[in-house]
Design a protein around this motif. Structure first.
Motif, PDB file in Angstrom:
ATOM      1  N   HIS A  73      28.291  37.052  40.789  1.00  0.00           N
ATOM      2  CA  HIS A  73      28.010  37.637  39.475  1.00  0.00           C
ATOM      3  C   HIS A  73      28.668  39.008  39.446  1.00  0.00           C
ATOM      4  O   HIS A  73      28.533  39.781  40.398  1.00  0.00           O
ATOM      5  CB  HIS A  73      26.493  37.765  39.275  1.00  0.00           C
ATOM      6  N   ILE A  74      29.397  39.310  38.375  1.00  0.00           N
ATOM      7  CA  ILE A  74      29.941  40.669  38.229  1.00  0.00           C
ATOM      8  C   ILE A  74      29.243  41.366  37.070  1.00  0.00           C
ATOM      9  O   ILE A  74      28.489  42.310  37.266  1.00  0.00           O
ATOM     10  CB  ILE A  74      31.475  40.692  38.003  1.00  0.00           C
ATOM     11  N   GLY A  75      29.464  40.889  35.859  1.00  0.00           N
ATOM     12  CA  GLY A  75      28.871  41.537  34.691  1.00  0.00           C
ATOM     13  C   GLY A  75      28.524  40.524  33.629  1.00  0.00           C
ATOM     14  O   GLY A  75      28.503  39.313  33.861  1.00  0.00           O
ATOM     15  N   PHE A  76      28.259  41.026  32.420  1.00  0.00           N
ATOM     16  CA  PHE A  76      27.768  40.206  31.312  1.00  0.00           C
ATOM     17  C   PHE A  76      28.884  39.350  30.713  1.00  0.00           C
ATOM     18  O   PHE A  76      28.651  38.287  30.163  1.00  0.00           O
ATOM     19  CB  PHE A  76      27.172  41.162  30.261  1.00  0.00           C
ATOM     20  N   GLU A  77      30.125  39.831  30.800  1.00  0.00           N
ATOM     21  CA  GLU A  77      31.188  39.230  30.010  1.00  0.00           C
ATOM     22  C   GLU A  77      32.282  38.554  30.830  1.00  0.00           C
ATOM     23  O   GLU A  77      33.157  37.924  30.267  1.00  0.00           O
ATOM     24  CB  GLU A  77      31.824  40.288  29.092  1.00  0.00           C
ATOM     25  N   ASN A  78      32.253  38.695  32.162  1.00  0.00           N
ATOM     26  CA  ASN A  78      33.470  38.361  32.897  1.00  0.00           C
ATOM     27  C   ASN A  78      33.352  37.230  33.925  1.00  0.00           C
ATOM     28  O   ASN A  78      34.180  37.150  34.823  1.00  0.00           O
ATOM     29  CB  ASN A  78      34.036  39.631  33.552  1.00  0.00           C
ATOM     30  N   THR A  81      36.509  35.234  34.230  1.00  0.00           N
ATOM     31  CA  THR A  81      37.572  35.914  34.965  1.00  0.00           C
ATOM     32  C   THR A  81      37.251  35.992  36.452  1.00  0.00           C
ATOM     33  O   THR A  81      38.163  35.959  37.287  1.00  0.00           O
ATOM     34  CB  THR A  81      37.796  37.325  34.381  1.00  0.00           C
ATOM     35  N   ALA A  82      35.967  36.078  36.804  1.00  0.00           N
ATOM     36  CA  ALA A  82      35.588  36.044  38.218  1.00  0.00           C
ATOM     37  C   ALA A  82      36.012  34.708  38.816  1.00  0.00           C
ATOM     38  O   ALA A  82      36.601  34.648  39.905  1.00  0.00           O
ATOM     39  CB  ALA A  82      34.082  36.244  38.369  1.00  0.00           C
ATOM     40  N   GLY A  85      39.795  34.632  39.093  1.00  0.00           N
ATOM     41  CA  GLY A  85      40.265  35.428  40.229  1.00  0.00           C
ATOM     42  C   GLY A  85      40.063  34.682  41.545  1.00  0.00           C
ATOM     43  O   GLY A  85      40.949  34.656  42.410  1.00  0.00           O
ATOM     44  N   GLN A 123      36.588  37.029  24.796  1.00  0.00           N
ATOM     45  CA  GLN A 123      37.982  37.330  25.137  1.00  0.00           C
ATOM     46  C   GLN A 123      38.312  36.919  26.581  1.00  0.00           C
ATOM     47  O   GLN A 123      39.379  36.391  26.853  1.00  0.00           O
ATOM     48  CB  GLN A 123      38.198  38.829  24.936  1.00  0.00           C
ATOM     49  N   TRP A 124      37.378  37.159  27.478  1.00  0.00           N
ATOM     50  CA  TRP A 124      37.601  36.842  28.889  1.00  0.00           C
ATOM     51  C   TRP A 124      37.724  35.318  29.055  1.00  0.00           C
ATOM     52  O   TRP A 124      38.557  34.835  29.804  1.00  0.00           O
ATOM     53  CB  TRP A 124      36.436  37.359  29.735  1.00  0.00           C
ATOM     54  N   GLY A 127      41.040  34.127  27.482  1.00  0.00           N
ATOM     55  CA  GLY A 127      42.167  34.445  28.360  1.00  0.00           C
ATOM     56  C   GLY A 127      42.251  33.486  29.532  1.00  0.00           C
ATOM     57  O   GLY A 127      43.327  32.964  29.862  1.00  0.00           O
TER      58      GLY A 127
ATOM     59  N   GLU B  63      44.305  39.325  30.085  1.00  0.00           N
ATOM     60  CA  GLU B  63      44.354  39.728  28.674  1.00  0.00           C
ATOM     61  C   GLU B  63      43.795  41.118  28.427  1.00  0.00           C
ATOM     62  O   GLU B  63      43.773  41.572  27.291  1.00  0.00           O
ATOM     63  CB  GLU B  63      43.636  38.673  27.815  1.00  0.00           C
ATOM     64  N   SER B  70      38.179  42.595  36.708  1.00  0.00           N
ATOM     65  CA  SER B  70      37.245  41.481  36.934  1.00  0.00           C
ATOM     66  C   SER B  70      37.906  40.405  37.793  1.00  0.00           C
ATOM     67  O   SER B  70      37.286  39.866  38.718  1.00  0.00           O
ATOM     68  CB  SER B  70      36.812  40.851  35.603  1.00  0.00           C
ATOM     69  N   GLY B  71      39.152  40.100  37.488  1.00  0.00           N
ATOM     70  CA  GLY B  71      39.892  39.112  38.280  1.00  0.00           C
ATOM     71  C   GLY B  71      40.074  39.601  39.704  1.00  0.00           C
ATOM     72  O   GLY B  71      39.970  38.823  40.660  1.00  0.00           O
ATOM     73  N   GLY B  74      36.745  39.029  41.530  1.00  0.00           N
ATOM     74  CA  GLY B  74      36.571  37.619  41.883  1.00  0.00           C
ATOM     75  C   GLY B  74      37.484  37.221  43.030  1.00  0.00           C
ATOM     76  O   GLY B  74      37.081  36.535  43.968  1.00  0.00           O
ATOM     77  N   ALA B  75      38.718  37.706  42.972  1.00  0.00           N
ATOM     78  CA  ALA B  75      39.690  37.371  44.008  1.00  0.00           C
ATOM     79  C   ALA B  75      39.313  38.025  45.336  1.00  0.00           C
ATOM     80  O   ALA B  75      39.377  37.384  46.391  1.00  0.00           O
ATOM     81  CB  ALA B  75      41.086  37.818  43.572  1.00  0.00           C
ATOM     82  N   GLN B 100      31.296  48.052  39.525  1.00  0.00           N
ATOM     83  CA  GLN B 100      30.880  46.764  40.104  1.00  0.00           C
ATOM     84  C   GLN B 100      31.683  46.481  41.378  1.00  0.00           C
ATOM     85  O   GLN B 100      31.130  46.022  42.381  1.00  0.00           O
ATOM     86  CB  GLN B 100      31.043  45.655  39.054  1.00  0.00           C
ATOM     87  N   MET B 104      29.836  46.191  44.921  1.00  0.00           N
ATOM     88  CA  MET B 104      29.900  44.906  45.618  1.00  0.00           C
ATOM     89  C   MET B 104      30.676  45.017  46.921  1.00  0.00           C
ATOM     90  O   MET B 104      30.871  44.028  47.614  1.00  0.00           O
ATOM     91  CB  MET B 104      30.515  43.845  44.695  1.00  0.00           C
ATOM     92  N   HIS B 215      27.255  36.843  45.982  1.00  0.00           N
ATOM     93  CA  HIS B 215      27.846  38.157  45.682  1.00  0.00           C
ATOM     94  C   HIS B 215      27.313  38.674  44.351  1.00  0.00           C
ATOM     95  O   HIS B 215      27.283  37.926  43.369  1.00  0.00           O
ATOM     96  CB  HIS B 215      29.376  38.045  45.547  1.00  0.00           C
TER      97      HIS B 215
END
Ligand SMILES: Cc1ncc(C[n+]2csc(CCOP(=O)(O)OP(=O)(O)O)c2C)c(N)n1
Ligand code: SF4
Ligand SMILES: [Mg+2]
Lengths: 317, 412
Positions: A73-78, A81-82, A85, A123-124, A127, B63, B70-71, B74-75, B100, B104, B215
């Protein structure tokens, strides 16, 4: 045992459990049913990302975790994208030969609530889908920001009373119609798009399996009845879900490669949509005489949508 | 294996290209990026290496900058080497994810070509974005020229990926003045550079299925403080790690770096503390003033901004009489960051030199050698008078009437 070979509910209840029962979601919350089924419908390794929301805050509160799989988990919107990645890293390391389990099959899945999917994370998600990452995005659609106390989202349907668009003396609640995320995702280039509901669990498992075995980005909109904000008794989650699918308030269908639309569930007896609305506190005010027009509007929209889906299915477009 | 490039002993690179070359040599697994002036050429340079077959990893053009970071998160959680680049508004858009990434504990290298923050919109260099990141929990390293951009990139991977640290690292350079000015750069060969950085050693990775990890868990009042305290400790513990990485780098390159770079401070009466390319201008001004006017001027440039080199700054400044702390970011109703942090450091010394604050260069406004000399002369007047003879904070190089703020007790 993955659900691939599961024939009935009894077997399903004993299938493998990578999502632990110990979590903080409300009793009767459909989020856990959907997540559990996703994780049970494959034997592949899973890398799961999750947006901030009820699912995330209820399943990974340090020092505990409900996830017996790789999870982030990173945030509310991404979350999309996590996952993107992590998927990119998987490709790079596979190519370079630095993976610990190079031959293990792996699937990338992102979960988001409707708030994080339709609104803040739009948007995330767009994309990540446009770039063609090999992942499945599952929206747990409870039609409101449940984690923060039931505010409206752009998935909130007309007439629902939420804490930021409440019904009051001069308002019947939400004025806007729900955004059509499935059409948007199909147009965005998702290889596979489907709407599912946990009461139709075999249908849901099939959609999940199709998504996981499809190359490219997939989007699944999973209806997730929220006992707290929809205001119904926790024991009725599946009953409410039945009313939703059988009144066609949540029609179940899929779109393959942006064009081929298939209806995946056709109720034998279509129920009037007011039966679905009447079962939930969030629509209670619609049954006052002055709001009769909203009930009519609701039924009209459901009928039109069903018409539209059937026409598209027939036309094979 | 990606193809290698045979580099010359001396290459002519600007700061952006130096960063792109270092990133190529690091054999990064994933770069997720988004373009913005003046850091765009880093991303473009990397894309060209990719197009020509010099990169084995993945290059994801996302984008937005928020998605870029964020990418990267995750990566990085998936257990490989990760880096990106940005500036200004892109940096601002990333801020949520910067916190973050560090919380993390994921090593990611972020090249920042420093630029002003809108409004008014401005593409030129100042340190507003760098300052915006100062509480984000990242290691922040400052390069004063293109050579240092290259060198600091190689060091940044070593520091961030060290298993005792596991923190993301920013490498700062001044927008345009450094990022777009071609200079002589002496690179390491591809082999030597990679040997110095080393293979990435994953830890708690998402892609090790024999040991599933969670994570980004939630912590509330029962555990949050402990996590943040440990994160701060890791950042503080980065100090000796940075020093040992610099020492090793000296062995392979012959170039010596310190957490604080000092110039002619041994006998200095007056010292300017500055960041970025201003450090080089101030050195020139100090040399000239010594020659022309006999003013014992010196310059101190923090190489490492976070963890703040409190000890090294104190040691460098304790014997001078007057200090000018130069802040290239609008201080927003306070004294500048460097002023505050330098003052705190010298406050713990016996002689407590006088510290004044100069706000300069916002939005790319040039700072000439004559301006710096004028500051040194003002510091000299303070040193001779034994007190601050101006207001404590002055805006310099500004059109119109002089602007100064924060008075001393005596009302100056
Ligand atoms: C950037 C940001 N804005 C707002 C929030 C506050 N917030 C956290 S969860 C949430 C609502 C979640 O709604 P949804 O995505 O529908 O998930 P649900 O809880 O309904 O499952 C909000 C508004 C946040 N965490 N981060
Ligand atoms: S508030 Fe709703 S979505 Fe959130 S845990 Fe409770 S039932 Fe589930
Ligand atoms: Mg929701």
């Amino acid at each position: 045992m993955a659900i691939t070979s599961v024939k009935n509910l009894k077997e399903f209840s004993t299938s493998n459990d990578r999502f632990e029962g110990a979590h903080l979601l409300c009793p009767g919350c459909a989020h856990s049913m959907i997540v559990r089924e996703l994780m049970n419908c494959t034997d592949d390794n899973l890398v799961i990302s999750t947006n901030t929301g009820c699912l995330e805050v209820s399943t990974a509160v340090y020092p505990y975790t409900s996830w017996d799989t790789s999870w982030i988990h990173i945030g509310f919107e991404n979350a999309a994208t996590a996952a993107a990645g992590a998927e990119a890293m998987y490709k790079a390391r596979k190519r370079k030969g630095t993976l610990k389990n190079p031959d293990a099959p792996v699937k990338f899945v992102a979960f988001g609530g409707d708030g994080s999917t339709y609104d803040i994370g739009f948007q995330w998600l767009s994309g990540a889908v446009e770039r063609g990452h090999n992942f499945t995005y599952i929206c747990l659609d409870n039609e409101n920001y449940a984690n923060t106390g039931g505010q409206r989202s752009s998935a909130t349907p007309i007439g629902a009373s939420t804490t930021t668009a409440p019904a009051g003396r001069v308002s019947y609640g939400e004025k806007r119609n729900k955004k059509d995320m499935l059409a948007i995702m199909a147009a965005n280039g998702a290889s596979y798009v489907a709407q599912v509901a946990p009461n139709k669990w075999k249908n849901m498992a099939q959609a999940f399996q199709k998504a996981l075995s499809t190359d490219g980005p997939c989007y699944i909109n999973a209806m997730s009845a929220c006992t707290t904000e929809w205001k119904f008794d926790p024991k009725d989650t599946i009953n409410i879900s039945d009313l939703a699918t059988d009144s066609l308030a949540f029609p179940l269908y899929e779109i393959i490669n942006g064009t081929e639309l298939n209806i995946t569930y056709r109720p034998k007896n279509v129920l009037p949509v007011k039966d679905y609305l009447a079962a939930q506190g969030r629509f209670k005010h619609l049954f006052k005489p002055e709001n009769a027009h909203v009930l009519e509007e609701w039924q009209k929209r459901v009928d039109e949508k069903w018409e539209y889906l059937q026409r598209r299915e027939e036309a094979r477009v | 294996m990606a193809e290698k490039i045979d580099l010359q002993e001396i290459e002519v690179w600007d700061g952006n290209y130096a960063a792109a070359q270092a990133m190529r040599q690091a054999q990064i697994d994933v770069v997720a990026a988004y373009p913005i002036t003046p850091s765009t050429p880093i991303v473009e340079g990397y894309a060209n290496f990719m197009a020509d077959g010099y990169i084995d990893g993945e290059f994801v053009m996302v984008e937005s900058e928020h998605a870029a970071m964020s990418g990267c998160v995750g990566a990085a959680a998936a257990g490989g080497r990760v880096a990106t680049a940005t500036s200004s508004q892109g940096f601002a858009l990333m801020v949520e994810v910067l916190y973050q990434a560090s919380g993390m504990r994921l090593p990611i290298v972020l090249n920042v070509a420093n630029r002003a923050l809108a409004a008014p919109l401005n593409v030129r260099g100042d340190h507003s974005d760098m300052y915006l990141g100062r509480d984000s929990g990242w290691v922040q390293i400052d390069a004063f020229n293109a050579q240092e951009v290259y060198d600091m990139n190689l060091c940044a991977f070593r520091v961030g990926e060290h298993h005792d640290i596991r923190l993301p690292v920013m490498v700062h350079q001044d927008g345009f003045v450094t990022s777009h000015t071609a200079q002589n750069v002496r690179p390491l060969s591809d082999d030597d550079a990679y040997k110095f950085i080393g293979e990435y050693k994953p830890m708690d990775e998402l892609l090790d299925f024999s040991r599933p990890v969670t994570h980004g868990a939630q912590t509330e009042e029962d555990w949050h403080f402990e996590h943040k305290a440990r994160q701060h400790k890791a950042l503080m513990d980065a100090r000796p790690v940075i020093e040992s990485v610099f020492a090793e780098f000296e062995k392979v390159s012959g170039r010596k770096y310190k957490r604080v770079e000092s110039y002619m401070i041994e006998d200095a009466e007056v010292i300017i503390v500055a960041l970025g390319s201003t450090v080089e201008s101030a050195r020139l001004a100090a040399q000239q003033l010594r020659d022309e006017e006999g003013i014992k001027a010196g310059v101190v440039g923090p190489r490492v901004i976070r963890p703040f080199p409190f000890d090294a700054i104190r040691d460098a400044l304790e014997n001078c009489k007057a200090i000018g702390a130069m802040d290239r970011s609008c201080p927003g109703g306070a004294l500048g960051m460097l002023f505050n942090e330098v003052s705190a450091a010298v406050y713990t010394t016996a002689k407590r030199p006088l510290v004044t604050n100069y706000i300069y260069g916002l939005g790319g406004r040039d700072l000439a050698i004559v301006d710096i000399k004028a500051i040194f002369r003002e510091l000299k007047a303070n040193a001779d008078a034994g007190k601050i003879t101006t207001q404590i904070q002055q805006f310099i190089g500004l059109r119109g009437p002089k602007l100064a703020f924060f008075e001393t007790r005596e009302g100056k």
